[in-house]
Structure formats: structure tokens, C-alpha cells
Design a protein around this motif. Structure first.
Motif, PDB file in Angstrom:
ATOM      1  N   VAL A 141       7.699  -5.601  25.742  1.00  0.00           N
ATOM      2  CA  VAL A 141       8.082  -5.092  27.059  1.00  0.00           C
ATOM      3  C   VAL A 141       6.824  -4.536  27.701  1.00  0.00           C
ATOM      4  O   VAL A 141       6.207  -3.606  27.164  1.00  0.00           O
ATOM      5  CB  VAL A 141       9.166  -3.999  26.944  1.00  0.00           C
ATOM      6  N   TYR A 159      12.262   2.307  30.928  1.00  0.00           N
ATOM      7  CA  TYR A 159      11.641   1.926  29.647  1.00  0.00           C
ATOM      8  C   TYR A 159      12.640   1.979  28.491  1.00  0.00           C
ATOM      9  O   TYR A 159      12.810   0.975  27.777  1.00  0.00           O
ATOM     10  CB  TYR A 159      10.426   2.818  29.359  1.00  0.00           C
ATOM     11  N   PRO A 160      13.303   3.096  28.244  1.00  0.00           N
ATOM     12  CA  PRO A 160      14.257   3.097  27.126  1.00  0.00           C
ATOM     13  C   PRO A 160      15.462   2.195  27.368  1.00  0.00           C
ATOM     14  O   PRO A 160      16.016   1.628  26.415  1.00  0.00           O
ATOM     15  CB  PRO A 160      14.667   4.563  27.003  1.00  0.00           C
ATOM     16  N   THR A 199      14.397  -1.323  26.509  1.00  0.00           N
ATOM     17  CA  THR A 199      14.185  -1.386  25.060  1.00  0.00           C
ATOM     18  C   THR A 199      15.516  -1.495  24.326  1.00  0.00           C
ATOM     19  O   THR A 199      15.659  -2.269  23.363  1.00  0.00           O
ATOM     20  CB  THR A 199      13.405  -0.150  24.587  1.00  0.00           C
ATOM     21  N   GLU A 200      16.510  -0.751  24.777  1.00  0.00           N
ATOM     22  CA  GLU A 200      17.839  -0.821  24.160  1.00  0.00           C
ATOM     23  C   GLU A 200      18.445  -2.214  24.284  1.00  0.00           C
ATOM     24  O   GLU A 200      19.098  -2.706  23.360  1.00  0.00           O
ATOM     25  CB  GLU A 200      18.773   0.187  24.821  1.00  0.00           C
ATOM     26  N   ALA A 228      16.355  -4.768  21.862  1.00  0.00           N
ATOM     27  CA  ALA A 228      16.189  -4.416  20.443  1.00  0.00           C
ATOM     28  C   ALA A 228      17.097  -5.192  19.495  1.00  0.00           C
ATOM     29  O   ALA A 228      16.652  -5.593  18.408  1.00  0.00           O
ATOM     30  CB  ALA A 228      16.376  -2.916  20.250  1.00  0.00           C
ATOM     31  N   VAL A 245      10.328  -3.551  18.564  1.00  0.00           N
ATOM     32  CA  VAL A 245      10.010  -3.642  19.993  1.00  0.00           C
ATOM     33  C   VAL A 245       8.634  -3.027  20.222  1.00  0.00           C
ATOM     34  O   VAL A 245       8.310  -1.971  19.658  1.00  0.00           O
ATOM     35  CB  VAL A 245      11.054  -2.902  20.854  1.00  0.00           C
ATOM     36  N   LEU A 305       6.222  -1.667  23.301  1.00  0.00           N
ATOM     37  CA  LEU A 305       5.982  -1.330  24.710  1.00  0.00           C
ATOM     38  C   LEU A 305       4.483  -1.349  24.944  1.00  0.00           C
ATOM     39  O   LEU A 305       3.730  -0.698  24.212  1.00  0.00           O
ATOM     40  CB  LEU A 305       6.531   0.056  25.044  1.00  0.00           C
ATOM     41  N   LEU A 312      14.370   7.296  24.139  1.00  0.00           N
ATOM     42  CA  LEU A 312      13.855   6.258  23.248  1.00  0.00           C
ATOM     43  C   LEU A 312      14.007   6.664  21.782  1.00  0.00           C
ATOM     44  O   LEU A 312      14.470   5.887  20.937  1.00  0.00           O
ATOM     45  CB  LEU A 312      12.385   6.008  23.581  1.00  0.00           C
ATOM     46  N   LEU A 334      16.808   4.403  19.383  1.00  0.00           N
ATOM     47  CA  LEU A 334      16.236   3.348  18.544  1.00  0.00           C
ATOM     48  C   LEU A 334      16.317   3.751  17.070  1.00  0.00           C
ATOM     49  O   LEU A 334      15.318   4.039  16.426  1.00  0.00           O
ATOM     50  CB  LEU A 334      14.790   3.078  18.950  1.00  0.00           C
ATOM     51  N   CYS A 376      10.290   1.089  17.395  1.00  0.00           N
ATOM     52  CA  CYS A 376       9.534   0.839  18.620  1.00  0.00           C
ATOM     53  C   CYS A 376       8.111   1.343  18.411  1.00  0.00           C
ATOM     54  O   CYS A 376       7.903   2.449  17.903  1.00  0.00           O
ATOM     55  CB  CYS A 376      10.185   1.545  19.802  1.00  0.00           C
TER      56      CYS A 376
END
Length: 648
Positions: A290, A349-350, A353-354, A357, A363, A365, A390, A394, A399
Motif C-alpha cells: 500500500v 491507511y488503516p 490495510t484492513e 490483509a 502488509v 505500507l 492499525l 492487525l 504490517c
């Protein structure tokens, strides 16, 4: 017994000094930092105060028995100082001084210590450290953390500590092995890795004297091996192709695979791998990237694939979920290009990522996240809220973060939460790429009885290998008459390992007259060695090499790869510890590029891989069971048939 080395009840520093340029200063300073935990005694021959503390002129003046004595006095004083330390009941001695002068040398020093029921670290050690026990008998200042370090170079060990601190980590235990007159790598590493506050161990070795003990050492905790020696092959005279191909570097890799140990090439790489190990508990193969920009995403994805990771395309459902949150010009596959959405709302961002994932093992970043608060303090609240989101969500997929400015409150927050933050994408991918295989220790293979028979000389070795199920072409010693074989024939000289280079092999002999003529020429060219003639294998196939070589530290190893005259030139080989099972041999074959040819390249008939694996098992068994042998080799091996063999 080594626990009293890292957590002694009492400590004495001999050679304590007020001069920061001297070892005695740093040892005294470090010892006093743990004075709330244990009595600390400073010894200075002049009796001068050190760091505001009174000193004793000699260990003989101390009021109590000692657990640990650190010695930083001139070399010629060691006989007296060691005697005084042992008389004072010391259980461990840490010898810093280089060039120690002791009657009978270092073996006598070690024997004197052991005979008194004590143990010695060094000489030429750079000390010991234990963060939980408040013990800091080394140069400089180390930061507490989860990484254990055992190093044959004190300077490399301290560098590992300083690099760990820069990444928001630190050391649990550290010991510099030094000259290892008494305590060696195995015993010290066992003590470091066993500590509850050690979560990952880094070993720096300048030799492989630990050998197969590395397998016994590695276990439940990640172990990273940083070592040198791959270039030693250029300085080593070898007789056979196997000796040239089973380089020290290949043997290190074989040991690491057998022990479930990860290999690092530099101190910085070792720390990056350690950081990944601390954040990732399972193997990683597939990753999601990401990124704040298309450029950063492309660089990260390409680097990941070069290092053996996979960057798979997302499913349509994931792409649809991403499209609902990102601008129309965003990249929705893998890598994801946020196209400014992260900057517009840090909570993006989070959220992204969710979404990605569940499809991957980890993941990454890459871009500016974690740097906002460092540049714009007004964004600290929003960025830390996103970081907390985050960290909370996660829990099943790790991450790792590359940020352009790895400093500031968000970086500190993320690292404290166990999320690695790096200043380069190289560091992130290097760490992850070390985790592509499960950290599994290879169980030892039961020793098989060596095939009976003589192996001294080609004809005896050939009979022994054939009795063990290794196929050879029909052949015999050439005595000048009709060999009674089917043409075309191969003529070769017996004795030289590198026959082709010496003109000791002639192929395609079609008539008895050609055979007689070539034999006369070969005898003249090579000063009359015995000659062997055999039927030439005319079926198509790939020439391979299978050899077993006795490494001085790792013991018997088996090497497989492309063979014949191209063995060293192509160098498509892999090495593993012997003995091998049949399945392990086949797995080893699959690691090479030549394996694709064996499986039937572009319509060619597949080779008999089982026959090749059988040769690997047999050669490994012979070398394992016969310590008088240094190496044994079949080269070339074609379509499961041995065309030449050599043993020494």
C-alpha cells in the motif's frame, strides 16, 4: 553455571580507571550501573578513587567472595590476577586484555581456571551484558531490548547493539567470545538464547567451528547467522569438482537450512531480519503493498519479487472495496496507489490495510505515513489515532512500514506497539524475504551402513557403487586387445580427477583401429596411465554432478548440480548436510535450475530423478560411514548412469 556469568551476585573490576579512554573506565561505569542489584568492587593498583568510589589495591583485599571478575590489566599481570580471582572464589572471569602472557599459553590459563571450578570468557573479549540483570561489562552504552547477540568479533557485536537501538530495539544479552580459550560459541549461545528476555538470537561467526552444533542450538526461538568466509574457496586448493563447488558459503547455507537458521550478510541486514522476526510469527510469501504513490508502490513490488516474495493481484471483491474508499485515479490492484487519499484522511491507511490483509501474509505500507507528525505537529493526534487503529486491528496479519522520515512521535508509538518502521523499503523487504520458509530444524537422518566394498581406485569404486544400485555403462580395463564391447566407445585415463583438461578422455571411438590408435596417443600424452574403455551412452540427457565432500567443521555434505565439463563454469549447484533421505535428495534437486531440464524441458523426455536421488543418498552414506575418505564424486551422471567416479 553460565547464569552466574550474566546475573552474578557480586562483581569485581580489576584495572578500574577514571580515564574514559581506557577499558577500566567503561567496565567500572557499567558495573556500577548495577550496584543497586549487587555489590560492586573496583580494583586499582594505586588505590585511587574511580568514578567517586573507593577502590582496593588487590583482589586479596576484598571482604567477600566473588561471582564475576572482569580483568582489564596489562598482559603480564594475568598470572597473578587470575590466581587472586580464583582464590577469592570467582566463578567466572571475563578477560578483556589482548596478548595475554600466561605460562603455558592460553590452554594452561583455561585449565587453571577450570580446575578451580570456574569458567573464562576471552581473553580479547569485549565483555558481557544482560539488560534484565543490570549487568553492563562492556565498552559504550547498550540499549535494553529483545535481541541476544553472541559474537566472535566484539566490535561487530557492539555494532549490532547500536544498530538495534537506531531501530527502536536493543539487546537482551550480549557476549563477546574473544579468543575462546575456555567458553566457546556453543555454550555462550545456549545461555543467551535460553534467557526469557531473549526473543531472537544473532550469531556473528568468523569460522564454522560450531559446526552441526548449530542444529542443536536452533529451536523455538529465531536464530540469525551473520558470517563470512564465502571467498575462502578462492584460497583453497581442491582436487575434485565437488571440492570446488561445495564452497564454504554453500556449506553455511546448508547448515542454516538444516538448523532452521536465517542467514544475514551484514550487521544491518541481521537487525532488519531480527525486526521482522519480532513482528512476524509465521512464514511470509504473499504480501500486499500500500503506497502513497505509484512510484513507491512499483519500487516496493519489484524489489519484493526480486527477493523471492509474491505480490499477488487482489480478488474482484477486494478491488471493489478499495474503489469505494479511494479516488478514481487510484491503483486498486497490488500494489495499491492511494493517489492522495492518505494525505486527505489519515484514517485511510488503516482502513485500506484492513481490506487487503486477509488476502496476504503481510502488509507493507510505503510512503509518508508515520512522518506526518514529525513535520506537522498539528497532525500528531490524527496520525497517532490512525496508528492505534492499525495496531488494534492487525492481529492476524502483520504490517511493516517504510516511512520517508523514520523519527518522531508516531514512529515511536508504532515501534512500541511492535510494528516495525524503517527508513528504506530495502530494509522492509530484506527482513520479510528472510521469512519465506518455515523455521524448521531438519531431524537427523539415521546413519545407514556404508555399502560394503573397496573404494580405492576407479575399478574398485565402480564395483562398490554398482553393488549399491548405481548404474554404469559396460566397460573394462583396456589391455590392447578386443574389449568385446559395442561401439561407439569412450576411452579414458584412470587416475586424474580432471581428465578432460589433461586430454584423458576420448569420445566416439568407432572402430578397433581407432581405439588402438587413441590408446597409444593417450599413453604417450599422459606418461602411461592405466586406460579404461566403456560403451558410450548415446541416449539424450543432461550431464549432472553428484558429490560428497567432508567439510572440516560441518562434516559430510552432498552437492548436486549441472555437471560434466561445465560443472564449475555454470555453478548451478546446491549443497546439503549428509546423510540424506531419498525425499530430501529429491527436494535438493528441485532447488536447482537444471531440475527443469530433468523434468522434461520443452517436450524432452523426463530424466529418472529417482535414480539421481539414489546416487546422492549412496554417496552421502559412504562418506558419512567412512571417515578415512575426504570426498567421493560421480561426474558426469547422465540419465541416472554414472559415466565417471572418483574418491579420495
Amino acid at each position: 553455571m553460565t547464569e552466574s556469568l550474566f546475573d552474578p551476585r557480586t562483581v569485581a573490576v580489576v584495572g578500574a580507571s577514571d580515564d574514559p579512554a581506557k577499558w577500566g573506565y567503561w567496565l567500572a561505569r557499567g558495573a556500577l550501573s548495577g550496584a543497586s542489584r549487587r555489590p560492586v568492587h573496583l580494583v586499582n593498583a594505586r588505590g585511587a578513587d574511580v568514578l567517586g568510589h573507593a577502590t582496593h589495591r588487590s583482589l586479596r583485599d576484598l571482604p567477600e567472595t566473588l561471582d564475576l571478575v572482569a580483568i582489564a590489566t596489562p598482559p603480564h599481570t594475568y598470572e597473578q590476577v587470575v590466581g587472586d580471582a580464583l582464590d577469592a572464589g570467582a566463578r567466572h572471569l571475563v578477560a578483556i586484555t589482548a596478548g595475554v602472557v600466561y605460562p603455558g599459553g592460553l590452554p594452561a590459563l583455561a585449565e587453571r581456571v577450570r580446575s578451580a571450578g570456574a569458567r573464562l570468557v576471552g581473553p580479547t573479549s569485549m565483555g558481557v551484558y544482560d539488560s534484565a540483570a543490570g549487568l553492563a561489562l562492556t565498552w559504550g552504552t547498550l540499549t535494553p531490548g529483545p535481541i541476544g547477540v553472541v559474537s566472535q568479533s566484539g566490535s561487530v557485536g557492539l555494532e549490532l547493539g547500536y544498530l538495534a537501538a537506531k531501530e527502536g530495539l536493543g539487546l537482551s544479552r550480549f557476549v563477546s567470545v574473544g579468543a575462546a580459550a575456555d567458553l566457546g560459541v556453543r555454550e555462550l549461545a545456549e545461555a543467551v538464547v535460553a534467557a526469557p528476555h531473549t526473543r531472537v538470537l544473532v550469531l556473528y561467526l568468523e569460522d564454522l567451528s560450531i559446526g552441526r552444533d548449530l542444529i542443536a542450538l536452533a529451536g523455538g526461538k529465531p536464530v540469525i547467522l551473520l558470517t563470512v568466509g564465502g571467498s575462502a574457496a578462492g584460497r583453497r586448493a581442491v582436487t575434485s569438482h565437488t571440492g570446488a563447488l561445495a564452497t564454504p558459503d554453500a556449506v553455511v547455507d546448508a547448515l542454516c537450512r538444516a538448523a532452521g537458521v536465517m542467514r544475514a550478510r551484514t550487521p544491518q541486514e541481521a537487525i532488519h531480519i531480527a525486526q521482522a522476526c519480532l513482528a512476524v510469527s509465521t512464514p511470509v510469501r504473499r504480501i500486499a503493498v500500500v503506497a502513497d504513490s505509484g512510484g513507491q508502490g512499483a519500487i516496493a513490488a519489484e524489489l519484493a519479487e526480486r527477493l523471492g516474495l509474491e505480490v499477488p493481484a487482489f480478488t474482484p471483491a477486494t478491488v471493489e472495496a478499495l474503489a469505494a474508499l479511494l479516488p478514481p485515479d487510484a491503483g486498486l490492484s497490488n500494489p495499491v496507489d492511494l493517489a492522495g487519499a492518505g494525505e486527505a484522511d489519515l484514517a485511510t491507511y488503516p482502513k485500506i490495510t484492513e481490506i487487503v490483509a486477509p488476502e496476504v501474509d503481510a502488509v507493507v505500507l510505503t510512503g509518508y505515513f508515520a512522518s506526518y507528525a514529525a513535520d506537522s505537529p498539528a497532525l500528531e493526534g490524527a496520525e497517532q489515532a490512525a496508528a492505534a487503529h492499525l495496531a488494534r486491528t492487525l492481529t492476524t496479519r502483520p504490517c511493516l512500514i517504510h516511512t520517508m522520515r523514520p523519527e518522531g512521535p508516531t514512529v515511536d508509538f508504532l515501534r512500541a506497539a511492535g510494528i516495525p518502521v524503517h527508513g528504506t523499503i530495502d530494509a522492509v523487504m530484506t527482513g520479510l524475504s528472510a521469512l519465506t520458509s518455515p523455521r524448521e530444524v531438519r531431524p537427523p537422518v539415521p546413519r545407514s551402513p556404508a555399502p560394503p566394498g573397496d573404494v580405492s581406485g576407479f575399478t574398485a569404486l565402480r564395483r562398490t557403487l554398482m553393488a549399491a544400485g548405481v548404474a554404469f555403462p559396460d566397460g573394462r580395463l583396456y589391455d590392447g586387445g578386443d574389449p568385446g564391447l559395442s561401439y561407439p566407445l569412450v576411452l579414458k585415463a584412470l587416475g586424474p580427477a580432471h581428465k578432460t583438461e589433461l586430454g584423458g578422455v576420448v569420445l566416439g571411438i568407432g572402430t578397433p583401429e581407432d581405439l588402438h590408435r587413441e590408446a597409444a596417443r593417450m599413453r604417450e600424452r599422459l606418461a602411461g596411465p592405466p586406460l579404461w574403455v566403456e560403451e558410450q551412452l548415446t541416449t539424450p540427457g543432461t550431464e549432472l554432478i553428484v558429490g560428497a565432500h567432508r567439510d572440516p567443521h560441518a562434516g559430510p555434505v552432498v552437492t548436486f548440480g549441472a555437471g560434466g565439463v561445465l560443472a564449475e563454469l555454470v555453478a548451478d549447484t546446491v549443497t546439503a548436510l549428509a546423510p540424506l533421505t531419498h525425499e530430501q535428495a529429491k527436494e535438493l534437486i528441485g532447488r536447482t535450475r537444471v531440475a527443469r531440464l530433468l523434468n522434461g524441458w520443452r517436450g524432452a523426455p523426463p530424466a529418472d530423478v529417482d535414480a539421481v536421488a539414489h546416487v546422492m543418498v549412496v554417496l552421502g552414506d559412504i562418506l558419512e560411514a567412512r571417515p578415512e575418505l575426504t570426498e567421493i564424486e560421480v561426474n558426469p551422471l547422465k540419465d541416472g548412469v554414472a559415466l565417471d567416479a572418483y574418491a579420495s
